[in-house]
Design a protein around this motif. Structure first.
Motif, PDB file in Angstrom:
ATOM      1  N   GLN A  21      37.721 100.370  50.329  1.00 60.39           N
ATOM      2  CA  GLN A  21      37.431 100.116  51.765  1.00 60.39           C
ATOM      3  C   GLN A  21      36.623 101.323  52.249  1.00 60.39           C
ATOM      4  O   GLN A  21      35.881 100.995  53.198  1.00 60.39           O
ATOM      5  N   ARG A  24      33.073 100.448  51.682  1.00 60.32           N
ATOM      6  CA  ARG A  24      32.407  99.550  52.242  1.00 60.32           C
ATOM      7  C   ARG A  24      32.672  99.626  53.929  1.00 60.32           C
ATOM      8  O   ARG A  24      31.313  99.407  54.323  1.00 60.32           O
ATOM      9  N   LYS A  25      33.615  99.789  54.508  1.00 61.87           N
ATOM     10  CA  LYS A  25      33.581 100.271  55.843  1.00 61.87           C
ATOM     11  C   LYS A  25      32.850 101.639  56.767  1.00 61.87           C
ATOM     12  O   LYS A  25      32.141 101.419  57.514  1.00 61.87           O
ATOM     13  N   THR A  29      28.429 101.068  52.078  1.00 68.09           N
ATOM     14  CA  THR A  29      28.082 100.377  50.589  1.00 68.09           C
ATOM     15  C   THR A  29      29.231 100.021  49.842  1.00 68.09           C
ATOM     16  O   THR A  29      30.268 100.204  50.249  1.00 68.09           O
ATOM     17  N   GLU A  30      29.169  99.407  48.798  1.00 65.59           N
ATOM     18  CA  GLU A  30      30.228  99.118  48.019  1.00 65.59           C
ATOM     19  C   GLU A  30      30.153  99.861  46.655  1.00 65.59           C
ATOM     20  O   GLU A  30      29.395 100.268  46.116  1.00 65.59           O
ATOM     21  N   ARG A  54      35.628  94.380  42.526  1.00 68.99           N
ATOM     22  CA  ARG A  54      34.857  93.325  43.122  1.00 68.99           C
ATOM     23  C   ARG A  54      34.843  92.260  42.429  1.00 68.99           C
ATOM     24  O   ARG A  54      34.696  91.062  42.817  1.00 68.99           O
ATOM     25  N   GLN A 150      26.731 100.588  44.915  1.00 68.55           N
ATOM     26  CA  GLN A 150      25.728  99.524  45.296  1.00 68.55           C
ATOM     27  C   GLN A 150      24.372 100.171  45.525  1.00 68.55           C
ATOM     28  O   GLN A 150      23.275  99.774  45.135  1.00 68.55           O
TER      29      GLN A 150
END
Length: 185
Positions: A21, A24-25, A29-30, A54, A150
Protein backbone atom coordinates in the motif's frame (compact mmCIF):
# COMPACT_ATOMS: atom_id res chain seq x y z
CA UNK A 1 1.24 -14.23 26.88
CA UNK A 2 -1.60 -14.26 24.39
CA UNK A 3 -1.61 -10.47 23.94
CA UNK A 4 2.12 -10.37 23.20
CA UNK A 5 2.02 -13.32 20.81
CA UNK A 6 -0.88 -11.82 18.92
CA UNK A 7 1.01 -8.54 18.82
CA UNK A 8 4.08 -9.88 16.99
CA UNK A 9 1.99 -12.14 14.79
CA UNK A 10 -0.20 -9.19 13.82
CA UNK A 11 2.90 -7.12 13.19
CA UNK A 12 4.34 -9.73 10.80
CA UNK A 13 0.99 -10.09 9.03
CA UNK A 14 0.66 -6.34 8.53
CA UNK A 15 4.09 -5.69 7.04
CA UNK A 16 3.50 -7.07 3.50
CA UNK A 17 0.16 -5.28 2.93
CA UNK A 18 1.55 -2.10 4.49
CA UNK A 19 4.54 -2.08 2.11
CA UNK A 20 2.37 -2.82 -0.93
CA UNK A 21 0.00 0.00 0.00
CA UNK A 22 2.81 2.44 0.84
CA UNK A 23 4.42 1.98 -2.57
CA UNK A 24 1.12 2.26 -4.40
CA UNK A 25 -0.41 5.22 -2.54
CA UNK A 26 2.57 7.26 -1.36
CA UNK A 27 5.32 6.50 -3.85
CA UNK A 28 3.17 6.14 -6.96
CA UNK A 29 4.50 2.76 -8.01
CA UNK A 30 3.77 -0.89 -7.34
CA UNK A 31 5.89 -3.76 -6.07
CA UNK A 32 5.21 -7.32 -7.21
CA UNK A 33 5.02 -8.76 -3.72
CA UNK A 34 6.17 -8.66 -0.11
CA UNK A 35 6.63 -11.84 1.95
CA UNK A 36 7.77 -12.61 5.49
CA UNK A 37 9.61 -15.81 6.40
CA UNK A 38 9.83 -16.62 10.11
CA UNK A 39 12.07 -19.13 11.88
CA UNK A 40 10.03 -22.07 13.15
CA UNK A 41 12.20 -23.44 15.96
CA UNK A 42 10.25 -26.69 16.21
CA UNK A 43 10.76 -27.55 12.54
CA UNK A 44 14.17 -25.82 12.38
CA UNK A 45 13.43 -23.98 9.14
CA UNK A 46 12.04 -20.69 7.88
CA UNK A 47 8.37 -20.78 7.01
CA UNK A 48 6.39 -18.42 4.86
CA UNK A 49 4.45 -16.56 7.52
CA UNK A 50 2.50 -14.13 5.36
CA UNK A 51 2.67 -12.65 1.87
CA UNK A 52 0.85 -10.14 -0.27
CA UNK A 53 1.19 -10.30 -4.05
CA UNK A 54 -0.21 -8.51 -7.06
CA UNK A 55 -0.56 -11.80 -8.97
CA UNK A 56 -0.08 -15.50 -8.31
CA UNK A 57 2.41 -16.42 -5.62
CA UNK A 58 3.30 -19.88 -6.98
CA UNK A 59 7.00 -18.96 -6.91
CA UNK A 60 6.99 -18.45 -3.12
CA UNK A 61 8.01 -21.62 -1.34
CA UNK A 62 6.19 -22.56 1.88
CA UNK A 63 9.47 -23.07 3.72
CA UNK A 64 13.21 -22.77 3.42
CA UNK A 65 15.92 -24.65 5.31
CA UNK A 66 18.05 -22.54 7.61
CA UNK A 67 20.98 -23.64 5.45
CA UNK A 68 19.33 -22.16 2.35
CA UNK A 69 21.23 -19.52 0.37
CA UNK A 70 19.03 -16.63 1.46
CA UNK A 71 19.37 -17.24 5.22
CA UNK A 72 23.08 -18.03 4.80
CA UNK A 73 23.81 -14.50 3.56
CA UNK A 74 23.41 -13.26 7.09
CA UNK A 75 25.57 -15.92 8.78
CA UNK A 76 28.19 -16.91 6.24
CA UNK A 77 28.35 -14.69 3.15
CA UNK A 78 28.14 -11.14 4.52
CA UNK A 79 30.71 -11.44 7.36
CA UNK A 80 33.73 -12.04 5.06
CA UNK A 81 32.62 -9.13 2.86
CA UNK A 82 32.44 -6.89 5.93
CA UNK A 83 35.87 -8.07 7.06
CA UNK A 84 37.35 -7.21 3.64
CA UNK A 85 35.68 -3.75 3.73
CA UNK A 86 33.59 -4.59 0.66
CA UNK A 87 30.36 -4.32 2.62
CA UNK A 88 29.24 -1.77 5.16
CA UNK A 89 27.93 -3.71 8.17
CA UNK A 90 24.52 -2.00 7.94
CA UNK A 91 23.93 -3.68 4.56
CA UNK A 92 24.15 -7.07 6.22
CA UNK A 93 20.53 -6.40 7.14
CA UNK A 94 19.22 -5.40 3.71
CA UNK A 95 20.50 -5.77 0.17
CA UNK A 96 19.36 -5.81 -3.45
CA UNK A 97 20.17 -8.16 -6.32
CA UNK A 98 22.23 -5.34 -7.83
CA UNK A 99 24.38 -5.34 -4.69
CA UNK A 100 25.27 -8.99 -5.27
CA UNK A 101 26.64 -8.14 -8.73
CA UNK A 102 28.83 -5.46 -7.18
CA UNK A 103 30.15 -7.79 -4.45
CA UNK A 104 30.93 -10.45 -7.05
CA UNK A 105 32.86 -7.98 -9.20
CA UNK A 106 35.06 -7.01 -6.24
CA UNK A 107 35.72 -10.54 -5.05
CA UNK A 108 38.67 -12.84 -5.80
CA UNK A 109 37.70 -15.69 -3.45
CA UNK A 110 36.19 -18.31 -5.78
CA UNK A 111 34.19 -19.96 -3.03
CA UNK A 112 32.61 -16.64 -2.04
CA UNK A 113 31.91 -15.79 -5.69
CA UNK A 114 30.11 -19.15 -6.00
CA UNK A 115 28.09 -18.50 -2.82
CA UNK A 116 27.08 -15.08 -4.13
CA UNK A 117 26.02 -16.68 -7.41
CA UNK A 118 23.91 -19.23 -5.51
CA UNK A 119 22.34 -16.44 -3.46
CA UNK A 120 21.46 -14.51 -6.60
CA UNK A 121 20.00 -17.67 -8.16
CA UNK A 122 17.82 -18.20 -5.07
CA UNK A 123 16.60 -14.61 -5.10
CA UNK A 124 15.81 -14.94 -8.81
CA UNK A 125 13.82 -18.12 -8.13
CA UNK A 126 11.81 -16.17 -5.56
CA UNK A 127 11.53 -13.21 -7.96
CA UNK A 128 12.99 -11.11 -5.14
CA UNK A 129 14.78 -7.80 -5.66
CA UNK A 130 15.38 -7.03 -1.98
CA UNK A 131 16.00 -9.09 1.13
CA UNK A 132 15.70 -7.60 4.62
CA UNK A 133 16.83 -9.50 7.72
CA UNK A 134 15.37 -9.34 11.23
CA UNK A 135 17.88 -10.57 13.78
CA UNK A 136 18.78 -10.47 17.43
CA UNK A 137 22.40 -10.84 18.58
CA UNK A 138 23.55 -12.49 15.35
CA UNK A 139 20.59 -14.89 15.33
CA UNK A 140 18.36 -14.60 12.30
CA UNK A 141 14.71 -14.51 13.42
CA UNK A 142 12.94 -13.68 10.16
CA UNK A 143 13.46 -12.12 6.75
CA UNK A 144 11.36 -10.15 4.32
CA UNK A 145 11.52 -10.53 0.55
CA UNK A 146 10.31 -7.81 -1.80
CA UNK A 147 9.58 -8.29 -5.47
CA UNK A 148 10.43 -6.02 -8.37
CA UNK A 149 9.28 -2.41 -8.37
CA UNK A 150 7.11 -1.38 -11.29
CA UNK A 151 9.34 1.67 -11.92
CA UNK A 152 12.96 2.13 -10.96
CA UNK A 153 15.24 0.32 -8.55
CA UNK A 154 15.23 0.30 -4.79
CA UNK A 155 17.30 3.19 -3.46
CA UNK A 156 19.78 3.36 -0.61
CA UNK A 157 17.26 5.47 1.28
CA UNK A 158 14.66 2.72 0.92
CA UNK A 159 17.16 0.13 2.20
CA UNK A 160 17.86 2.36 5.20
CA UNK A 161 14.11 2.54 5.90
CA UNK A 162 13.81 -1.25 5.60
CA UNK A 163 16.74 -1.64 8.00
CA UNK A 164 14.96 0.52 10.58
CA UNK A 165 11.78 -1.48 10.10
CA UNK A 166 13.71 -4.74 10.51
CA UNK A 167 15.24 -3.53 13.76
CA UNK A 168 11.81 -2.74 15.23
CA UNK A 169 10.38 -6.05 14.07
CA UNK A 170 13.37 -7.89 15.57
CA UNK A 171 12.76 -6.35 18.97
CA UNK A 172 9.07 -7.30 18.90
CA UNK A 173 9.94 -10.87 17.89
CA UNK A 174 12.57 -11.20 20.60
CA UNK A 175 10.22 -9.82 23.26
CA UNK A 176 7.63 -12.39 22.21
CA UNK A 177 10.26 -15.15 22.53
CA UNK A 178 11.30 -14.00 25.99
CA UNK A 179 7.73 -13.93 27.27
CA UNK A 180 7.04 -17.40 25.84
CA UNK A 181 10.25 -18.76 27.43
CA UNK A 182 9.39 -17.20 30.80
CA UNK A 183 5.92 -18.72 30.77
CA UNK A 184 7.28 -22.17 29.87
CA UNK A 185 9.60 -22.23 32.88
Amino acid sequence: KRAIQIHWERLLRRIPPFLMQMYRKHLGTEIEYAAVYFMDKKEDKYKLFFSKTRKSQDFLKESMPKTGHIPMWFDEIAPPLIKEDLLDAKYRMAFTCEDIDYYQSKQTNKELIQRLEELKFSLTAFKAEVCIYCFYQNRLLAFLLLGRKQRGSYSEEELDTFTSLAHSVSMALRNGELIAEAEES
